[in-house]
Motif scaffolding. Structure first.
Motif, PDB file in Angstrom:
ATOM      1  N   ALA A   1       1.967   5.080  -0.110  1.00 13.16           N
ATOM      2  CA  ALA A   1       1.458   6.381   0.326  1.00 13.16           C
ATOM      3  C   ALA A   1       2.253   7.458  -0.392  1.00 13.16           C
ATOM      4  CB  ALA A   1       1.586   6.504   1.839  1.00 13.16           C
TER       5      ALA A   1
ATOM      6  N   ALA B   1      -1.209   5.533  -4.672  1.00 13.82           N
ATOM      7  CA  ALA B   1      -1.997   6.605  -4.045  1.00 13.82           C
ATOM      8  C   ALA B   1      -2.788   7.400  -5.070  1.00 13.82           C
ATOM      9  CB  ALA B   1      -1.069   7.540  -3.264  1.00 13.82           C
ATOM     10  N   SER B   2      -2.344   7.408  -6.334  1.00 17.87           N
ATOM     11  CA  SER B   2      -3.009   8.191  -7.380  1.00 17.87           C
ATOM     12  C   SER B   2      -2.941   7.431  -8.689  1.00 17.87           C
ATOM     13  CB  SER B   2      -2.327   9.559  -7.539  1.00 17.87           C
ATOM     14  OG  SER B   2      -2.365  10.290  -6.331  1.00 17.87           O
TER      15      SER B   2
ATOM     16  N   GLN C   1       0.868  -1.175   0.000  1.00 18.49           N
ATOM     17  CA  GLN C   1       0.000   0.000   0.000  1.00 18.49           C
ATOM     18  C   GLN C   1       0.905   1.226   0.000  1.00 18.49           C
ATOM     19  OE1 GLN C   1      -3.611  -0.046   0.025  1.00 18.49           O
ATOM     20  NE2 GLN C   1      -3.153   2.036  -0.658  1.00 18.49           N
TER      21      GLN C   1
ATOM     22  N   THR D   1      -4.858   2.562 -10.607  1.00 19.91           N
ATOM     23  CA  THR D   1      -4.135   2.793  -9.346  1.00 19.91           C
ATOM     24  C   THR D   1      -3.490   1.517  -8.804  1.00 19.91           C
ATOM     25  OG1 THR D   1      -6.195   2.440  -8.128  1.00 19.91           O
ATOM     26  CG2 THR D   1      -5.608   4.732  -8.672  1.00 19.91           C
TER      27      THR D   1
END
Length: 667
Positions: A443, A570-571, A441, A600
């Protein structure tokens, strides 16, 4: 089996001496009159190795009640390391039924020969070489330590071992190596027997011993000179024998081995009262005979500790079921006997099955005899199905059908009327499964990254994991897992102990763990790599050291591995990767790589499945080429250009990573 490396000697005295050390003893006597010394070769020793082996002379006398095995070893030390090897000679024997006799230990230097038997330091020690395998055999090692040996010296040792294990009921077997990992100048093998047609077998087709009649008995002899060293290649299958050998025995046929073994597994005593209570409770709880059998197998595998007291008769004769139950430990044959007794108490008939870990499906090439087997399992025919059950697999769970699959390929059933080997079907389904998932994940740049992993082990791989965890414990495993990920991501920290779920009904183990990774982003570099490595396939994609092979190459059979790596971004990113799917199909395995993306995320799945248990020498180069291609595909990365000159959006992942995306291959 002993490895004999030998030379030539004679004795001048006629005295018998007995020496006792550490409670064990050996004798000193002249060379027996029946021994025939070979013609000594005068060839110059090959000095390319630390030790030159000049003579291997093995002679067996089966004419009397007590067989005698005579050995004569000659070697020359060429270097100081060779002196270390030659001056510490070892002989192993079983004092319970064997007597060791030294005839001579001679040292020759510059043509001057001196007898060392009276001055050599000979120590008898009980050193269990199989103790790490939880087997205690009672063998004693005679360590011959020579004090004044120098490079260039020649050592001759002559000794005999009298007696054989009484468990064989007077029938004899002998196994001789014909080649070694070192060269040998001269070899003589000789067997004296009263049998006119003594059975023999060699895996070297050209070997045919000479036979002649001497009085009322027969001599079988094989002689050979200039025996080249055999350099074993790496990772050959266990069933493959790289060295040549010859064996003789008096057993005759497979039914003779069955007749020998049946009495060993017959116990008429009633089961211990506590065992009877267990049987009664299992019968009450069971919905079928299969259910009852599964409970018996589970008990023998898990509640009876594996440990073998294989001394004397008990090298092949199991202890009684009540003894095994009282001790709560036993070896393979003890566990088999207890399992069969408990099954019989529930009205189910089962039989011992002799198998071989070493030769597996190649037993039929050997002479019928007990020495070709090294393991015992249980054969259970029940309601039209055959189950092959191994009481030593303590971490095996799952259904009775899953437990009943084995890899031994051939067995000798210890059952009246059996005259030949029985085939054991290889497991048709995948028997070892590893499924892993790594989910990252991401960030903002500079913030820690979260990594969640899930490891799923099934069937045989679940058993291996349980065994590892049982040996090392959760804390050490957690430390190991953290070290593994820190090698790739130095800032990775395990957030908590891994959570381990053990589904024993389906024989599966799942591990879940989470990491926090600091310094995931290298803020000093304009490009960032996302590592999409198929690390969990690494174990199965090792390149052999020997690529031009004369020997087969082992492949772990019935294995399937899937490693899934997923990055959540994140984007959004405009992925433009092209077709990155890969499939490599080889006779030994198949590998596939699949790459999927969304705005994403990116996901890579590496998949491996074995298709065979070995590669032939002719297939080796193609195998190496295929493995290299897989390794290139496994170590897959995506490189992202994160250059952005606008400081106010420094923490915006989309802005920092928007420019370039390309796939690269990491060698």
């Amino acid at each position: 089996m002993r490895l004999f490396l030998i030379l030539i000697l004679s004795l001048s005295w006629q005295v018998t001496a007995n020496t006792n050390t550490a409670g064990f003893s050996y004798q000193q006597q002249p060379v027996p009159a029946w021994v025939e010394l070979p013609m000594t070769q005068q060839a110059e020793p090959d000095r390319s190795e630390p030790v030159s082996y000049l003579l291997v002379d093995e002679q067996i006398n089966w004419l009397n009640a007590e067989p005698v095995a005579y050995s004569h070893i000659a070697m020359q030390a060429n270097t100081r390391k060779g002196v270390e090897q030659a001056s510490q000679y070892q002989v192993s024997f079983a004092p319970e039924y064997q007597q060791l006799t030294f005839h001579s230990i001679r040292l020759t230097r510059n043509g001057d020969t001196k007898e060392q038997l009276g001055i050599a330091d000979i120590r008898l020690v009980q050193r269990e070489q199989q103790q790490e395998r939880q087997i205690y055999t009672g063998y004693v090692t005679a360590m011959v330590l020579l004090s004044d040996m120098q490079p260039g010296d020649r050592l001759d040792i002559q000794y005999s071992i009298t007696g054989t294990n009484p468990i064989y009921g007077g029938k004899r077997s002998v196994y001789f190596p014909l080649t070694w990992s070192v060269a040998v100048q001269q070899l003589q093998l000789r067997v004296l027997s009263r049998q006119e047609k003594l059975a023999y077998y060699s895996n070297q087709a050209a070997v045919a011993p000479q036979q002649r009649k001497i009085g009322d008995h027969y001599e079988y002899r094989w002689q050979q000179n200039a025996i080249a060293a055999v350099k074993a290649e790496d990772n050959y299958p266990q069933w493959f024998m790289p060295y040549s050998f010859i064996e003789f025995n008096e057993f005759g046929h497979w039914q003779d081995v069955v007749a020998w073994a049946i009495p060993l597994y017959q116990f008429n005593e009633p089961l211990h009262g506590d065992l009877q209570l267990l049987v009664k409770s299992w019968l009450a709880e069971s919905r079928s005979l299969e259910d009852y059998a599964a409970k018996v197998v589970r008990y023998v595998q898990n509640d009876i500790r594996y440990f073998g007291m294989e001394i004397g008769l008990n090298s092949h004769q199991p202890y009684s079921p009540n003894t095994v139950f009282a001790r709560k430990y036993g070896d393979c044959k003890d566990k088999t006997t207890l399992m069969i007794a408990l099954l019989a108490a529930g009205g189910i008939e089962a039989y011992p099955a002799l198998v071989s870990n070493a030769t597996r499906g190649h037993i039929q090439r050997r002479l019928p005899g007990p020495i070709v087997f090294d393991h015992v399992i249980t054969y259970l025919p029940l309601n039209g199905k055959d189950y092959w059950l191994d009481g030593t697999r303590s971490q095996q769970y799952g259904s009775l059908e899953q437990k009943g699959r084995q890899y031994f390929q051939q067995a000798l059933l210890i059952k009246n009327g059996v005259t030949e080997l029985t085939s054991i079907p290889m497991p048709s389904n995948t028997d070892g499964i590893i499924e892993t998932e790594e989910r990252f994940q991401l960030a903002a740049v500079g913030a820690p990254v979260t990594l969640s992993i899930s490891l799923n082990y099934q069937q045989y791989e679940a058993e291996s994991f349980r065994g590892m965890l049982d040996q090392h414990g959760l804390t050490e495993y957690a430390n190991h897992l953290e070290r593994v990920y820190q090698q790739q991501y130095p800032g990775a920290d395990l957030m908590a102990d891994p959570v381990i779920s053990d589904d024993k009904q389906n024989n599966q183990v799942q591990v879940v763990a989470s990491f926090s990774i600091d310094n995931f982003w290298d803020e000093t570099e304009p490009r960032q790599e996302l590592l999409l490595f198929g690390d969990y396939l690494e174990r199965f994609m090792q390149l052999p050291k020997n690529t031009r092979r004369k020997m087969p190459l082992y492949i772990e059979p019935n294995v399937r591995v899937q490693h899934r790596i997923h990055f959540d971004l994140a984007s959004p990113i405009d992925w433009q990767l092209g077709d990155l799917q890969v499939k490599i199909d080889h006779p030994g395995f198949v590998y596939q790589r699949q790459v999927d993306t969304s705005a994403t995320s990116i996901t890579v799945v590496h998949h491996y499945q074995s298709k065979s248990d070995h590669i032939t020498p002719e297939q080796a180069l193609d195998f190496v080429s295929a493995v290299k291609k897989v390794r290139d595909a496994m170590y897959f990365t995506v490189v992202i250009d994160k250059t952005d000159p606008v400081p106010e959006v420094e923490l915006d992942l989309k802005q920092r990573l928007r420019e370039m995306l390309k796939a690269t291959e990491t060698p």
